[in-house]
Motif scaffolding. Structure first.
Motif, PDB file in Angstrom:
ATOM      1  N   LYS A  48      35.691  41.376  41.321  1.00 37.08           N
ATOM      2  CA  LYS A  48      36.393  42.078  42.489  1.00 37.08           C
ATOM      3  C   LYS A  48      37.646  41.402  42.786  1.00 37.08           C
ATOM      4  O   LYS A  48      38.539  42.127  43.172  1.00 37.08           O
ATOM      5  N   VAL A  49      37.658  40.278  42.592  1.00 32.18           N
ATOM      6  CA  VAL A  49      38.834  39.439  43.115  1.00 32.18           C
ATOM      7  C   VAL A  49      40.017  39.763  42.080  1.00 32.18           C
ATOM      8  O   VAL A  49      41.234  40.053  42.834  1.00 32.18           O
ATOM      9  N   GLU A  50      39.778  40.099  40.962  1.00 29.28           N
ATOM     10  CA  GLU A  50      40.694  40.160  39.802  1.00 29.28           C
ATOM     11  C   GLU A  50      41.223  41.485  40.079  1.00 29.28           C
ATOM     12  O   GLU A  50      42.224  41.865  39.936  1.00 29.28           O
ATOM     13  N   GLU A  51      40.381  42.522  40.489  1.00 28.99           N
ATOM     14  CA  GLU A  51      40.791  43.857  40.703  1.00 28.99           C
ATOM     15  C   GLU A  51      41.762  43.930  41.979  1.00 28.99           C
ATOM     16  O   GLU A  51      42.885  44.687  41.933  1.00 28.99           O
ATOM     17  N   VAL A  52      41.349  43.152  42.898  1.00 28.26           N
ATOM     18  CA  VAL A  52      42.269  43.318  44.117  1.00 28.26           C
ATOM     19  C   VAL A  52      43.380  42.532  44.053  1.00 28.26           C
ATOM     20  O   VAL A  52      44.815  43.159  44.352  1.00 28.26           O
ATOM     21  N   ASP A  93      30.843  46.642  52.501  1.00 31.44           N
ATOM     22  CA  ASP A  93      29.935  47.847  52.557  1.00 31.44           C
ATOM     23  C   ASP A  93      29.723  48.697  51.010  1.00 31.44           C
ATOM     24  O   ASP A  93      28.616  48.856  50.711  1.00 31.44           O
ATOM     25  N   ARG A  94      30.889  49.012  50.631  1.00 27.15           N
ATOM     26  CA  ARG A  94      30.948  49.773  49.236  1.00 27.15           C
ATOM     27  C   ARG A  94      31.406  49.297  48.185  1.00 27.15           C
ATOM     28  O   ARG A  94      31.320  49.592  46.990  1.00 27.15           O
ATOM     29  N   GLY A  95      31.871  47.806  48.212  1.00 28.85           N
ATOM     30  CA  GLY A  95      32.701  47.403  47.035  1.00 28.85           C
ATOM     31  C   GLY A  95      33.879  47.772  46.654  1.00 28.85           C
ATOM     32  O   GLY A  95      34.430  47.558  45.691  1.00 28.85           O
ATOM     33  N   ALA A  96      34.522  48.679  47.419  1.00 24.52           N
ATOM     34  CA  ALA A  96      35.566  49.288  46.916  1.00 24.52           C
ATOM     35  C   ALA A  96      36.996  48.640  47.533  1.00 24.52           C
ATOM     36  O   ALA A  96      36.869  47.771  48.268  1.00 24.52           O
ATOM     37  N   VAL A  97      38.230  48.710  46.904  1.00 24.07           N
ATOM     38  CA  VAL A  97      39.359  47.921  47.313  1.00 24.07           C
ATOM     39  C   VAL A  97      39.747  48.868  48.337  1.00 24.07           C
ATOM     40  O   VAL A  97      40.115  49.963  48.358  1.00 24.07           O
ATOM     41  N   CYS A  98      40.164  48.170  49.725  1.00 23.69           N
ATOM     42  CA  CYS A  98      40.337  48.845  50.829  1.00 23.69           C
ATOM     43  C   CYS A  98      41.603  47.947  51.372  1.00 23.69           C
ATOM     44  O   CYS A  98      42.019  46.695  51.051  1.00 23.69           O
ATOM     45  N   ASP A  99      42.549  48.580  52.237  1.00 22.74           N
ATOM     46  CA  ASP A  99      43.372  48.010  53.205  1.00 22.74           C
ATOM     47  C   ASP A  99      42.724  47.305  54.343  1.00 22.74           C
ATOM     48  O   ASP A  99      42.104  48.265  55.174  1.00 22.74           O
ATOM     49  N   MET A 100      42.615  46.215  54.363  1.00 16.12           N
ATOM     50  CA  MET A 100      42.031  45.487  55.425  1.00 16.12           C
ATOM     51  C   MET A 100      42.649  45.584  56.768  1.00 16.12           C
ATOM     52  O   MET A 100      42.044  45.867  57.821  1.00 16.12           O
ATOM     53  N   VAL A 101      43.971  45.932  56.893  1.00 10.96           N
ATOM     54  CA  VAL A 101      44.515  45.987  58.115  1.00 10.96           C
ATOM     55  C   VAL A 101      44.138  47.327  58.718  1.00 10.96           C
ATOM     56  O   VAL A 101      43.657  47.689  59.753  1.00 10.96           O
ATOM     57  N   ASP A 102      44.149  48.607  57.787  1.00 12.91           N
ATOM     58  CA  ASP A 102      44.041  49.486  57.909  1.00 12.91           C
ATOM     59  C   ASP A 102      42.248  49.760  58.346  1.00 12.91           C
ATOM     60  O   ASP A 102      42.024  50.648  59.353  1.00 12.91           O
ATOM     61  N   MET A 103      41.500  48.818  58.200  1.00 15.54           N
ATOM     62  CA  MET A 103      40.078  48.911  58.175  1.00 15.54           C
ATOM     63  C   MET A 103      39.847  48.050  59.758  1.00 15.54           C
ATOM     64  O   MET A 103      38.904  47.898  60.145  1.00 15.54           O
ATOM     65  N   GLY A 104      40.944  47.505  60.184  1.00 15.84           N
ATOM     66  CA  GLY A 104      40.892  46.398  61.382  1.00 15.84           C
ATOM     67  C   GLY A 104      40.165  45.314  61.004  1.00 15.84           C
ATOM     68  O   GLY A 104      39.941  44.521  62.031  1.00 15.84           O
ATOM     69  N   VAL A 105      40.194  44.554  59.728  1.00 15.33           N
ATOM     70  CA  VAL A 105      39.636  43.572  59.559  1.00 15.33           C
ATOM     71  C   VAL A 105      40.820  42.484  59.376  1.00 15.33           C
ATOM     72  O   VAL A 105      41.608  42.290  58.538  1.00 15.33           O
ATOM     73  N   VAL A 106      41.258  41.763  60.394  1.00 16.56           N
ATOM     74  CA  VAL A 106      42.444  40.728  60.633  1.00 16.56           C
ATOM     75  C   VAL A 106      41.957  39.655  61.216  1.00 16.56           C
ATOM     76  O   VAL A 106      41.137  39.387  61.745  1.00 16.56           O
ATOM     77  N   GLY A 135      41.847  44.208  50.346  1.00 18.18           N
ATOM     78  CA  GLY A 135      40.579  43.455  49.979  1.00 18.18           C
ATOM     79  C   GLY A 135      39.539  44.324  49.579  1.00 18.18           C
ATOM     80  O   GLY A 135      39.668  45.321  49.016  1.00 18.18           O
ATOM     81  N   ILE A 136      38.277  43.802  49.934  1.00 19.12           N
ATOM     82  CA  ILE A 136      36.939  44.629  49.437  1.00 19.12           C
ATOM     83  C   ILE A 136      36.232  44.765  50.576  1.00 19.12           C
ATOM     84  O   ILE A 136      35.949  44.233  51.422  1.00 19.12           O
ATOM     85  N   ASP A 137      35.987  46.243  50.685  1.00 19.01           N
ATOM     86  CA  ASP A 137      35.208  46.798  51.610  1.00 19.01           C
ATOM     87  C   ASP A 137      33.655  46.160  50.994  1.00 19.01           C
ATOM     88  O   ASP A 137      33.034  46.447  50.191  1.00 19.01           O
ATOM     89  N   PHE A 185      48.735  37.800  63.745  1.00 22.02           N
ATOM     90  CA  PHE A 185      47.476  38.060  63.043  1.00 22.02           C
ATOM     91  C   PHE A 185      47.796  38.184  61.760  1.00 22.02           C
ATOM     92  O   PHE A 185      49.053  38.771  61.262  1.00 22.02           O
ATOM     93  N   LEU A 186      46.753  38.083  60.538  1.00 22.30           N
ATOM     94  CA  LEU A 186      46.975  38.452  59.170  1.00 22.30           C
ATOM     95  C   LEU A 186      45.930  39.211  58.557  1.00 22.30           C
ATOM     96  O   LEU A 186      44.837  39.297  59.517  1.00 22.30           O
ATOM     97  N   PRO A 187      46.012  39.937  57.448  1.00 21.27           N
ATOM     98  CA  PRO A 187      44.962  40.469  56.946  1.00 21.27           C
ATOM     99  C   PRO A 187      43.693  39.650  56.715  1.00 21.27           C
ATOM    100  O   PRO A 187      43.865  38.497  56.367  1.00 21.27           O
ATOM    101  N   GLY A 188      42.487  40.156  56.992  1.00 18.88           N
ATOM    102  CA  GLY A 188      41.294  39.286  56.893  1.00 18.88           C
ATOM    103  C   GLY A 188      40.502  39.570  55.669  1.00 18.88           C
ATOM    104  O   GLY A 188      41.246  39.898  54.752  1.00 18.88           O
ATOM    105  N   GLY A 189      39.455  39.276  55.474  1.00 14.41           N
ATOM    106  CA  GLY A 189      38.551  39.257  54.507  1.00 14.41           C
ATOM    107  C   GLY A 189      39.114  38.466  52.946  1.00 14.41           C
ATOM    108  O   GLY A 189      38.788  38.908  51.921  1.00 14.41           O
ATOM    109  N   GLY A 190      39.890  37.393  53.446  1.00 14.41           N
ATOM    110  CA  GLY A 190      40.389  36.714  52.055  1.00 14.41           C
ATOM    111  C   GLY A 190      41.800  37.249  51.634  1.00 14.41           C
ATOM    112  O   GLY A 190      42.351  36.881  50.511  1.00 14.41           O
TER     113      GLY A 190
END
Length: 518
Positions: free
Chosen positions: A446-450, A467-480, A463-465, A391-396
């Protein structure tokens, strides 16, 4: 790379490419428009309306593209990607479509600026190859079927429906890793749905069937299974031959031979006969009297599944002429067969062949059950893809990290092919941009921020959460996402986009009727 501000060709030199390419690029863009709003956790549904008033509400990309009225030839090429993606890995059809549209758009921009189309295509191919290599190196493997990452992948692909996630994971565990790794096996094929069914996982096969003989006796243990492709009838005789004495005699001989085959099956103590085509009424009566269950109009793909599960061999009508000794090893076995009459299925369990589990999905209405079946199939396909490739990080996030790598690679490419590599880098921004836009945030911001934080922290998983629009780690969030899904989407997008960019002129073919009159 040469300056991107200066034209390479004169306006006159660009004319041959501009017409067809502009029209094709616009057609591809419109196809992408139809599905882009469905991408990501905040993606919405699309309503498909038929001429007869029929309605389908779905956010499944391949369903939308398969049911759309698409007439432009370039647009049909893009729709074909969705089918290929679905057949190969069972998920990622919307991402594949968006990447294709982005590559065509970016490639067309470079051609409009004067870059020779052949150089753009060569650069896109180089960029895609480089991105695919980096993508493989980025993936993390999954070894355990009860790994938390596998559950998260299925949960995401299953539109965050917990009941479907549990069903798919349970079925995957029952199948086993070895079965999931088989090249020709598709876990998504194990999904079946019916509005009157209670959902669950069945350790065995559910086989859709046509008519079944009404009077059936209790089968023994084990249940002996015979599989017949084609119709189960006497071999036909040409109608013209029937008008002759020899033809009539041949027909009578074939009928007698068929009767001997029926009695042979009775003597072999066969309990269940599954037939792809129709069954002769006389044969059905004899087999029923002998306590043999006969089901007809069973699809060939289902016969193949039953063969694998029970250890039987599929026989053609002529194969039944073999001696009892030759037929014996071709008969499969299982421990139980039950007819689900109201559903039109046979429930087969305890097969002597390869293991199999069926995922049964139920719902309240036909429309809802169809959508739940599609979602369950996506989740099952994602589970199998993750087992096969990791697997890879999700959310683009993974695509955005690849874009940065491709940009750096483009700086090392000499000549005008670098413009094509740049088109790949730009297209790889598109998945995250669309996910962010669908969540209601400014994609450019958002993309430039990430992108900046990925570079600063030297990580590929930001990537981007949504729900909140904040930059988060997609793997930590389980988005893969499974590697094979992303890999095939980018590979297919590269192939189809370059094929579209190569089109110089669109010419309508002469109809076959007009051609035959010449």
């Amino acid at each position: 790379m040469e300056s991107q501000d200066e034209p390479i060709l004169t306006p006159e030199e660009r004319k041959p490419f501009s017409g067809a390419l502009t029209v094709n690029a616009e057609a591809v863009r419109r196809v992408a428009e139809a599905v882009r709003g469905t991408l990501g956790p905040k993606g919405l549904d699309t309503m498909l309306v038929g001429d007869d008033g029929g309605v389908i509400v779905t956010n499944d990309g391949v369903t939308i593209l398969n049911r759309m009225d698409i007439r432009h030839p370039a647009a049909r090429m893009v729709a074909g990607i969705a089918r290929a993606q679905q057949e190969e890995v069972g998920d990622g059809t919307t991402t594949a479509t968006l990447l294709t549209a982005a590559l065509v758009e970016e490639g067309a921009k470079q051609v409009a600026r004067g870059v020779p189309v052949s150089k753009v295509i060569a650069g896109i191919r180089r960029g895609i190859r480089y991105a695919l290599e980096k993508m493989q190196a980025m993936a993390q493997p999954i070894w355990d079927l009860e790994d938390d990452w596998l559950q998260r992948i299925v949960y995401t692909a299953g539109r965050e429906q917990e009941d479907l996630t549990e069903l798919v994971i349970e079925a995957a565990v029952l199948m086993g890793r070895e079965k999931l790794l088989e090249k020709d096996f598709r876990l998504a094929d194990a999904v079946m749905a019916h509005p009157r069914a209670e959902h669950g996982v069945f350790n065995g096969l559910l086989v859709p069937r046509g008519r079944i003989n009404l009077r059936t006796a209790d089968t023994g243990t084990p249940v002996r299974v015979l599989l017949v492709a084609e119709d189960f009838r006497p071999e036909p005789v040409d109608e013209e031959a029937l008008g002759t004495e020899a033809g009539f005699a041949k027909q009578e001989s074939l009928k007698q031979e068929f009767e001997r085959i029926i009695l042979k099956l009775v003597d072999l103590d066969v309990d269940l006969v599954l037939v792809e085509g129709e069954v002769d009424s006389g044969a059905e009566e004899v087999l029923t009297d002998a306590g043999i269950v006969v089901a007809q109009q069973v699809g060939l793909d289902q016969l193949v599944r039953v063969a694998d599960y029970t250890g039987a061999r599929i026989l053609k009508r002529t194969g039944l002429k073999r001696s009892p000794e030759e037929l014996e090893p071709l008969i499969g076995s299982c421990t139980e067969v039950e007819d689900e009459g109201r559903l039109g299925w046979l429930r087969i369990s305890g097969g002597a062949g390869k293991p199999f589990a069926s995922i049964l999905v139920g719902a309240t209405t036909e429309e809802v059950v169809e959508e739940r079946e599609r979602i369950a199939k996506d989740a099952a396909a994602a589970a199998q893809a993750a087992i096969r490739g990791g697997f890879l990080p999700g959310g683009g996030a993974a695509e955005l990290a690849l874009a940065r790598e491709v940009e750096k690679y483009g700086d090392t490419v000499q000549g005008m092919e670098a413009f094509g590599v740049a088109a790949v880098a730009e297209a790889l921004h598109r998945p995250m941009s669309q996910v962010v836009a669908n969540a209601g945030f400014n994609p450019l911001e958002k993309v430039e921020e990430v992108k900046a934080l990925q570079w600063k922290r030297q990580t590929v998983s930001l990537g981007i959460d949504c729900d909140r629009g904040a930059v988060c780690d997609m793997v930590d969030m389980g988005v893969v996402d499974p590697l094979p899904v992303k890999y095939h989407a980018l590979q297919a997008a590269g192939e189809v986009s370059t094929a579209i960019l190569r089109i110089h002129t669109v010419v309508k073919m002469r109809s076959t009727d007009a051609e035959s009159m010449r």
